[in-house]
Each structure stands twice: as C-alpha cells, then as structure tokens.
Design a protein around this motif. Structure first.
Motif, PDB file in Angstrom:
ATOM      1  N   SER A   2       2.037  -6.324   5.014  1.00  0.00           N
ATOM      2  CA  SER A   2       1.120  -5.595   5.076  1.00  0.00           C
ATOM      3  C   SER A   2      -0.181  -5.724   3.679  1.00  0.00           C
ATOM      4  O   SER A   2       0.531  -5.936   3.235  1.00  0.00           O
ATOM      5  N   LEU A   3      -0.841  -5.257   3.650  1.00  0.00           N
ATOM      6  CA  LEU A   3      -2.136  -5.412   2.283  1.00  0.00           C
ATOM      7  C   LEU A   3      -1.286  -4.758   1.257  1.00  0.00           C
ATOM      8  O   LEU A   3      -0.902  -4.268   0.384  1.00  0.00           O
ATOM      9  N   ARG A   4      -0.497  -3.114   1.860  1.00  0.00           N
ATOM     10  CA  ARG A   4       0.092  -2.159   1.155  1.00  0.00           C
ATOM     11  C   ARG A   4       1.266  -2.675   0.514  1.00  0.00           C
ATOM     12  O   ARG A   4       1.652  -2.883  -1.074  1.00  0.00           O
ATOM     13  N   ASP A   5       1.833  -3.483   1.801  1.00  0.00           N
ATOM     14  CA  ASP A   5       3.385  -4.072   0.897  1.00  0.00           C
ATOM     15  C   ASP A   5       3.070  -5.477  -0.684  1.00  0.00           C
ATOM     16  O   ASP A   5       3.743  -5.146  -1.183  1.00  0.00           O
ATOM     17  N   GLN A   6       2.417  -5.609  -0.761  1.00  0.00           N
ATOM     18  CA  GLN A   6       1.564  -7.527  -0.961  1.00  0.00           C
ATOM     19  C   GLN A   6       1.045  -6.166  -2.611  1.00  0.00           C
ATOM     20  O   GLN A   6       1.366  -7.162  -3.336  1.00  0.00           O
ATOM     21  N   VAL A   7       0.332  -5.395  -2.452  1.00  0.00           N
ATOM     22  CA  VAL A   7       0.021  -5.235  -3.489  1.00  0.00           C
ATOM     23  C   VAL A   7       1.047  -4.510  -3.937  1.00  0.00           C
ATOM     24  O   VAL A   7       1.407  -3.776  -5.340  1.00  0.00           O
ATOM     25  N   GLU A   8       2.258  -3.858  -3.247  1.00  0.00           N
ATOM     26  CA  GLU A   8       2.889  -2.604  -3.782  1.00  0.00           C
ATOM     27  C   GLU A   8       4.080  -4.597  -4.524  1.00  0.00           C
ATOM     28  O   GLU A   8       4.927  -3.653  -5.647  1.00  0.00           O
ATOM     29  N   SER A   9       4.406  -4.946  -3.873  1.00  0.00           N
ATOM     30  CA  SER A   9       4.957  -6.211  -4.400  1.00  0.00           C
ATOM     31  C   SER A   9       4.536  -6.671  -5.750  1.00  0.00           C
ATOM     32  O   SER A   9       5.526  -6.742  -6.517  1.00  0.00           O
ATOM     33  N   LEU A  10       3.557  -6.715  -6.061  1.00  0.00           N
ATOM     34  CA  LEU A  10       2.621  -7.463  -6.628  1.00  0.00           C
ATOM     35  C   LEU A  10       2.492  -6.141  -8.576  1.00  0.00           C
ATOM     36  O   LEU A  10       2.141  -7.022  -9.860  1.00  0.00           O
ATOM     37  N   LEU A  11       2.073  -4.932  -7.899  1.00  0.00           N
ATOM     38  CA  LEU A  11       2.197  -4.160  -8.944  1.00  0.00           C
ATOM     39  C   LEU A  11       2.692  -2.648  -8.147  1.00  0.00           C
ATOM     40  O   LEU A  11       1.887  -1.950  -7.627  1.00  0.00           O
ATOM     41  N   PRO A  19      -7.620   4.178  -7.324  1.00  0.00           N
ATOM     42  CA  PRO A  19      -8.071   5.139  -6.875  1.00  0.00           C
ATOM     43  C   PRO A  19      -7.683   4.906  -4.991  1.00  0.00           C
ATOM     44  O   PRO A  19      -8.411   5.606  -4.468  1.00  0.00           O
ATOM     45  N   SER A  20      -7.966   3.469  -4.728  1.00  0.00           N
ATOM     46  CA  SER A  20      -7.796   2.851  -3.814  1.00  0.00           C
ATOM     47  C   SER A  20      -7.101   2.083  -3.430  1.00  0.00           C
ATOM     48  O   SER A  20      -7.131   1.108  -4.405  1.00  0.00           O
ATOM     49  N   LEU A  21      -6.144   1.515  -1.534  1.00  0.00           N
ATOM     50  CA  LEU A  21      -5.764   0.649  -1.995  1.00  0.00           C
ATOM     51  C   LEU A  21      -6.587  -0.460  -2.091  1.00  0.00           C
ATOM     52  O   LEU A  21      -6.312  -1.744  -2.345  1.00  0.00           O
ATOM     53  N   PHE A  22      -8.060  -0.882  -1.434  1.00  0.00           N
ATOM     54  CA  PHE A  22      -8.448  -1.622  -1.285  1.00  0.00           C
ATOM     55  C   PHE A  22      -9.225  -1.842  -2.660  1.00  0.00           C
ATOM     56  O   PHE A  22      -9.457  -3.288  -2.947  1.00  0.00           O
ATOM     57  N   ASP A  23      -9.770  -1.731  -4.471  1.00  0.00           N
ATOM     58  CA  ASP A  23      -9.774  -1.642  -4.954  1.00  0.00           C
ATOM     59  C   ASP A  23      -8.804  -2.333  -5.690  1.00  0.00           C
ATOM     60  O   ASP A  23      -9.043  -2.879  -6.722  1.00  0.00           O
ATOM     61  N   ALA A  24      -7.111  -1.606  -6.051  1.00  0.00           N
ATOM     62  CA  ALA A  24      -5.669  -2.838  -6.535  1.00  0.00           C
ATOM     63  C   ALA A  24      -5.967  -3.801  -5.985  1.00  0.00           C
ATOM     64  O   ALA A  24      -5.890  -4.867  -6.855  1.00  0.00           O
ATOM     65  N   ALA A  25      -6.345  -3.877  -4.967  1.00  0.00           N
ATOM     66  CA  ALA A  25      -6.162  -5.296  -3.894  1.00  0.00           C
ATOM     67  C   ALA A  25      -7.271  -6.730  -4.289  1.00  0.00           C
ATOM     68  O   ALA A  25      -7.060  -7.579  -4.420  1.00  0.00           O
ATOM     69  N   SER A  26      -8.513  -5.662  -4.027  1.00  0.00           N
ATOM     70  CA  SER A  26      -9.981  -6.743  -4.310  1.00  0.00           C
ATOM     71  C   SER A  26      -9.360  -6.916  -6.024  1.00  0.00           C
ATOM     72  O   SER A  26      -9.107  -8.401  -6.580  1.00  0.00           O
ATOM     73  N   ASP A  27      -9.288  -6.225  -6.893  1.00  0.00           N
ATOM     74  CA  ASP A  27      -9.266  -6.548  -8.612  1.00  0.00           C
ATOM     75  C   ASP A  27      -7.427  -8.078  -8.557  1.00  0.00           C
ATOM     76  O   ASP A  27      -7.744  -8.117  -9.425  1.00  0.00           O
TER      77      ASP A  27
END
Length: 68
Positions: A2-11, A19-27
């Motif tokens: 999932s997108l959340r898992d991808q973000v959490e593995s990188l950061l 403030p949001s998962l969208f902002d983190a994934a975008s950056d």
C-alpha cells in the motif's frame, strides 16, 4: 504494498513532518501529477464513458445490439 507501507518504509514516523499521507508520498516521489487533456476532466464525458462501459458489459453478458 500500500501507499502507506511504501511511505513508512522510506520515512518512518512520517506523521511528525507531514500533515497527510498524500503530502509525504508526493514529496517522496511515490505519486506524481500527470498532465491530461482538460476535456477529459468534464463530468459529462466521464459519465458518458462509464455509461458506455456498462452498456458494453451488459451486451457482452446478455447479448443485444449497440444503439447509435
């Protein structure tokens, strides 16, 4: 994954900085904006496409002729 898992593995602990998962994934470059034809954004065209797909699926399952 999932997108959340991808973000959490990188950061890990991304919630501290974003403030949001969208902002983190975008950056992080996991999601990107795409340029599209402005006409494709019109709801009437999108609804027409959905209706056409539904009619095609119905004809495929139950038979019948395409209407013009």
């Amino acid at each position: 994954m999932s997108l959340r898992d991808q973000v959490e593995s990188l950061l890990p602990n991304w919630e501290r900085w974003y403030p949001s998962l969208f902002d983190a994934a975008s950056d992080l470059g996991l999601i990107k904006a795409e340029v599209c034809d402005p006409g494709s954004l019109l709801l009437t065209r999108r609804h027409r496409k959905v209706q056409q797909q539904a009619a095609d699926a119905h004809r495929e399952k139950w038979g019948g002729k395409a209407q013009d």
